[in-house]
Design a protein around this motif. Structure first.
Motif, short mmCIF file in Angstrom:
data_model
loop_
_atom_site.label_atom_id
_atom_site.label_comp_id
_atom_site.label_asym_id
_atom_site.label_seq_id
_atom_site.Cartn_x
_atom_site.Cartn_y
_atom_site.Cartn_z
N MET A 241 0.86 -1.16 0.00
CA MET A 241 0.00 0.00 0.00
C MET A 241 0.90 1.22 0.00
O MET A 241 1.91 1.25 0.71
CB MET A 241 -0.88 -0.03 1.25
N MET A 242 0.57 2.20 -0.81
CA MET A 242 1.39 3.40 -0.87
C MET A 242 0.51 4.63 -0.96
O MET A 242 -0.64 4.55 -1.36
CB MET A 242 2.36 3.34 -2.05
N GLU A 243 1.05 5.75 -0.55
CA GLU A 243 0.26 6.97 -0.58
C GLU A 243 0.17 7.53 -2.00
O GLU A 243 1.03 7.28 -2.84
CB GLU A 243 0.82 8.01 0.38
N VAL B 290 5.34 4.11 2.12
CA VAL B 290 4.80 2.82 1.68
C VAL B 290 4.57 1.97 2.92
O VAL B 290 5.43 1.89 3.80
CB VAL B 290 5.80 2.11 0.73
N LEU B 291 3.39 1.35 2.99
CA LEU B 291 3.07 0.43 4.08
C LEU B 291 3.43 -0.97 3.62
O LEU B 291 2.92 -1.47 2.62
CB LEU B 291 1.57 0.50 4.42
N GLY C 73 10.01 -2.63 -8.74
CA GLY C 73 9.10 -3.63 -9.27
C GLY C 73 9.03 -4.86 -8.39
O GLY C 73 7.95 -5.44 -8.19
N ALA C 74 10.16 -5.27 -7.81
CA ALA C 74 10.18 -6.44 -6.94
C ALA C 74 9.32 -6.23 -5.70
O ALA C 74 8.72 -7.17 -5.18
CB ALA C 74 11.62 -6.78 -6.54
N LEU C 75 9.23 -4.99 -5.23
CA LEU C 75 8.42 -4.71 -4.04
C LEU C 75 6.93 -4.98 -4.29
O LEU C 75 6.19 -5.25 -3.35
CB LEU C 75 8.60 -3.25 -3.59
#
Length: 176
Positions: free
Chosen positions: A1-3, A115-116, A161-163
């Motif tokens: 999850m990201m802002e 980023v969560l 991308g890996a994240l």
């Protein structure tokens, strides 16, 4: 999850869509085959690189379709983000926000986004995170081994991308 930054109506390229100059179907293919196609289409203002160029070839989206306006609408442009383009990159839409848009996290913080992570940790990810080959076609059904974009392939978008990848079971060993 990201802002994501909410649109302020100022034509910020991170929060407001500008229609791809090639139209809907060709635009969808262009974005899928080259995620940098919106950056390369001369729509970004060189004097203010976080904003769309006034009067650029493609029309702007409707005012009600900015990021955060219709968060419950389940459309990419409104509330979804992908780990393809690095944080705070311009959004890229083929025709309107109801289509398969290329969006990423964005914020009004200097230099990055929050980023969560899956374990509950909150990380500040910089705009300069290693994001691989931004011209590599996105992973999709119909991708090719030569393009490294067949379903299940390792993300061509580097650490960023890996994240956001789970299908190829990528792991990250270092702190970022």
């Amino acid at each position: 999850m990201m802002e994501i930054a909410t649109d302020l109506g100022d034509h910020d390229a991170r929060t407001f869509g500008k229609k791809h100059p090639n139209g809907q179907t060709p635009g969808q293919t262009d974005i899928r085959d080259n995620p940098s196609s919106c950056l390369e289409s001369n729509m970004i203002d060189p004097e203010r690189p976080q904003f769309w160029l006034p009067g650029a070839p493609a029309e702007f989206e409707a005012v009600s379709k900015g990021r955060g306006y219709r968060w419950a609408d389940s459309q990419n442009m409104h509330s979804m983000s992908f780990t393809i383009a690095p944080p705070n990159s311009p959004v890229c839409i083929p025709h309107d926000s109801n289509g398969p848009s290329l969006t990423t996290g964005s914020s009004r913080h200097q230099g990055g986004i929050h980023v969560l992570m899956g374990d509950g940790a909150v990380k500040f990810v910089t705009d300069s995170i290693e994001a691989g080959n931004q011209r590599n076609p996105v992973v999709h059904n119909g991708g090719t081994v030569a393009n490294k974009n067949v379903p299940g392939a390792k993300s061509p978008y580097g650490l960023w991308g890996a994240l956001g990848t789970r299908a190829s079971k990528e792991t990250i060993d270092a702190e970022f």
